[in-house]
Scaffold this active site. Structure first.
Site, short mmCIF file in Angstrom:
data_model
loop_
_atom_site.label_atom_id
_atom_site.label_comp_id
_atom_site.label_asym_id
_atom_site.label_seq_id
_atom_site.Cartn_x
_atom_site.Cartn_y
_atom_site.Cartn_z
NE ARG A 160 -10.81 -0.11 -3.96
CZ ARG A 160 -10.81 -1.05 -3.12
NH1 ARG A 160 -11.03 -2.32 -3.33
NH2 ARG A 160 -9.82 -0.56 -2.15
NE ARG B 99 -14.58 -4.47 4.31
CZ ARG B 99 -13.35 -4.66 3.87
NH1 ARG B 99 -12.63 -3.79 4.37
NH2 ARG B 99 -13.03 -5.36 3.09
CE LYS C 67 -9.60 2.60 1.84
NZ LYS C 67 -8.56 1.22 1.57
NE ARG D 153 -15.82 -2.42 1.19
CZ ARG D 153 -14.52 -2.69 0.95
NH1 ARG D 153 -14.21 -3.78 -0.09
NH2 ARG D 153 -13.56 -2.05 1.84
CE LYS E 101 -4.11 -2.09 2.29
NZ LYS E 101 -4.89 -2.11 3.37
#
Length: 721
Positions: free
Chosen positions: A361, A264, A458, A266, A200
């Protein structure tokens, strides 16, 4: 480097008449001040504002015309490409040269987009700097007033995403001679003989457009639904991360604990999206032989709240899927097991929404080819979803409903939002064992356009930033957020050039007017984020030109004892401090490092008060094996001494039996010491503690005990005779 000088060196020759007249504005400002003895009047302010308006109109008009021209050229090339592709099945098919001409035309358009983005960025910086200089020298505050004018003519806010997608599709067709690669974008993921690597990077906003244009020349933009026109909302990805009030999941992911999970929900696109993905990410350490994994299943939005509360059962979730029978039964059973585990953890750990992440994205990948996958996340934003401060932001829903995908979410309070200043580039490589990644990828990740940030998350960043009062440990990159990650450009083979010529005019690093040559030199040698793990190997210290002469840096203790020895009032105290210094040196280590003369260390990055910086530490499997080997070696010494004691006790004379007591005590002491040291080391390694693993007492202790045992045995035999 003065900005005026930087502007003159960086301008694009074809656009030279349309740049902001920075030097003229600066001269006007200084001349008017000098003529009025340093006093600035309202009349002068009005005249200067008119000059700024003229420059703004010039830049805005040019950008608008040029932007329209680029769109027109793209539309024309699109028609040419479509016409050329239709001729492929005709009696007079196009030649390879026809596609090469189209590719050159698209390369020229790519260069135009790059130049236009650079032009806009440079002019916006020019306006900001001249306004800053005006406010500083005149005492009149112009910045908020002129910002309104800039927002009314937002030449610097042009979004190139739609253009990039269109150019990418056309360029891919031209590059592949009208036969672009088609296939499943997830193909190749189950092959085994591959090395998979994910890295990253942060990307400064100044470099985003250039980075996209470079990548699309090698990989097409991945479009999941090719049957509809691309819309801005299509690239939006929103995730709701869950945790409890103790932030157990945050700390587990921060420390990289074995088996640490992130949960999470999404969805892709806007708020009207009905399909929500329930995901679980599980971290695996390398020594386990397993890979970190992400698993998920789909759920309708209307059932999310009931599922999280346990009212909507797993059987109900997959009842329709079982009835339709489109998927294999074992796959359905795996999904059911996943859903059961997630629902159980949600209820047991009392997880609730904590942080939302939003970003747009752009994904680059050859369909059906997973060897190189690149994603670029822009407009990254984290939003609070918790109720830890007594404010129920979600109103008992699974997400807050006062925002959608309307970035930059101006309706939110500053304490509820974190707008990340950079884009996040993620490069996923899948290569054969021993095979190097493509050359262009190596050049890209080593260029000035990106800044490596290993293990960036994140979720972790959002919690550490928005819930700062609840966290004790923070990620290693957080104290460095104010560091400028821009670096001077270096020549590469991947830079944007027009067909038939090279363009090395780019020099996209901006300096303030007050910056001097020393700062430029410092930037040239700067390693960027000094705590990046991969970079620390090459940039342990920011060094000046080195020589072969080494100098010594002593520990605080060593320096203290040296002073005491020098200032001793009598030989006895001097000898005392020499002995103490010797034992301090022995037990606490040398603590002296030889480094090149002239080396300096960056000590400006510190943890905020009351916080500790958590740096991810990778523990190799061989560390555990080495610890076990050391333990077994010491254990063998204990067994050997025990064997000597047992032999003397069993077969020796009465005197030898008494002498065996020394060896028995030594064997027992070594055994106890070995077990204690091994247990301590294993715990420290498992917890990844940065402690001294050297055993300074063990060898000396065994030697002393062994000598005493031999002397005791010798003494017993001597007395008996």
């Amino acid at each position: 480097m003065k900005f005026g000088e930087h502007l003159s060196k960086s301008l694009i020759r074809q656009y030279s008449y349309y740049y902001i007249s920075y030097d003229d504005l600066k001269t006007e400002l200084e001349d008017n001040l000098s003529k009025n003895n340093g006093q600035w009047t309202q009349e002068l302010e009005t005249d200067f504002l008119e000059s700024l308006e003229i420059e703004l109109d010039k830049v805005y008009t040019f950008c608008k015309v040029k932007h329209s021209e680029v769109f027109r050229r793209v539309k024309e090339v699109q028609e040419q490409v479509q016409h050329t592709v239709r001729l492929l099945d005709s009696n007079n098919p196009p030649t390879q040269l026809d596609f090469e001409i189209l590719e050159e035309e698209l390369s020229d358009i790519i260069a135009d987009v790059h130049d236009l983005a650079k032009f806009s960025r440079l002019n916006y910086t020019g306006f900001q700097k001249i306004i800053k200089k005006h406010d500083k020298k005149t005492g009149f505050i112009l910045k908020p007033v002129f910002q309104v004018r800039l927002d009314s003519k937002p030449f610097f806010k042009e979004n190139y995403d739609e253009l990039v997608v269109k150019i990418s599709q056309l360029y891919d067709i031209a590059r592949t001679s009208g036969r672009p690669i088609k296939g499943d974008s997830s193909a190749g993921g189950k092959q085994q003989n591959f090395v998979r690597q994910t890295t990253k990077y942060w990307v400064h906003p100044d470099n985003i457009t250039e980075l996209k244009l470079i990548i699309l020349k090698h990989l097409p933009v991945l479009v999941f639904n090719t049957n509809k026109e691309f819309e801005r909302e299509d690239s939006a990805i929103t995730s709701i991360y869950f945790d409890n009030e103790n932030l157990d999941l945050y700390y587990g992911r921060l420390r990289k604990d074995e088996g640490a999970e992130a949960h999470r929900l999404r969805w892709y696109g806007g708020m009207s999206t009905d399909t929500i993905f329930v995901e679980r990410k599980t971290h695996r350490e390398d020594w386990t032989g397993e890979k970190s994994v992400k698993a998920r299943f789909a759920l309708k939005e209307r059932h999310v709240n009931d599922f999280l509360k346990g009212k909507y059962t797993v059987d109900q979730v997959f009842a329709k899927m079982r009835k339709e029978g489109k998927k294999p039964m074992n796959e359905i059973e795996n999904l059911e097991a996943l859903a059961s585990e997630i629902q159980y953890v949600m209820l047991k750990k009392k997880l609730r929404p904590v942080v939302r992440s939003f970003y747009n994205r752009t994904a680059f990948q050859l369909p059906g080819d997973a060897r190189v996958r690149i994603s670029l996340d822009t407009e990254l934003t984290m939003v609070r979803e918790d109720n830890f401060d007594g404010v129920d932001r979600t109103h008992k829903n699974w997400r807050r409903t006062d925002i959608g995908v309307d970035w930059p979410f101006k309706q939110l309070d500053d304490k509820d939002i974190c707008r990340f200043p950079y884009a996040v580039l993620e490069v996923k490589l899948q290569t054969q064992l021993g095979q190097e990644p493509p050359e262009w990828v190596r050049e890209l990740v080593g260029s000035h356009l990106v800044e490596p940030v290993p293990k960036f998350s994140k979720f972790i960043h959002g919690v550490a930033t928005l819930l700062n009062d609840k966290v004790d440990s923070i990620p290693f990159w957080l104290p460095q957020m104010d560091v400028d990650i821009r670096k001077p450009p270096l020549p590469t083979n991947i830079e944007i050039t027009r067909p038939g010529r090279s363009d090395n005019e780019d020099n996209d690093f901006d300096e303030d007017d007050e910056d001097d040559a020393a700062l430029v030199a410092a930037m040239t040698n700067a390693p960027g984020n000094s705590l990046d793990i991969e970079e620390s190997v090459g940039y342990g210290a920011t060094s000046a030109p080195t020589s072969n002469t080494n100098h010594v840096v002593e520990s605080a203790n060593a320096a203290y004892y040296q002073r005491k020895i020098r200032n001793a009032e009598n030989p006895i105290s001097k000898k005392y401090y020499e002995i103490v210094a010797f034992f301090d040196h022995y037990f606490n280590g040398d603590q002296i490092s030889k480094i090149p003369k002239g080396t300096t260390f960056d000590t400006q990055i510190r943890a905020p008060p009351g916080k500790t910086i958590c740096v991810p530490v990778r523990v190799e499997p061989k560390v555990y094996f080495a610890t076990e080997r050391t333990y077994l070696s010491w254990l063998s010494i204990s067994i050997l001494l025990g064997g000597v004691s047992t032999t003397l006790l069993t077969y020796g004379s009465p005197t030898a039996m008494i002498g065996s007591i020394g060896f028995f005590i030594t064997s027992l002491a070594v055994l106890i010491r070995t077990v204690m040291v091994y247990a301590k080391r294993v715990v420290n390694i498992r917890l990844k503690r940065a402690v001294d693993y050297e055993d300074k007492i063990g060898p000396g202790m065994v030697s002393v005990f062994l000598i005493l045992s031999i002397l005791f045995s010798f003494f017993c035999n001597l007395v008996a005779k």
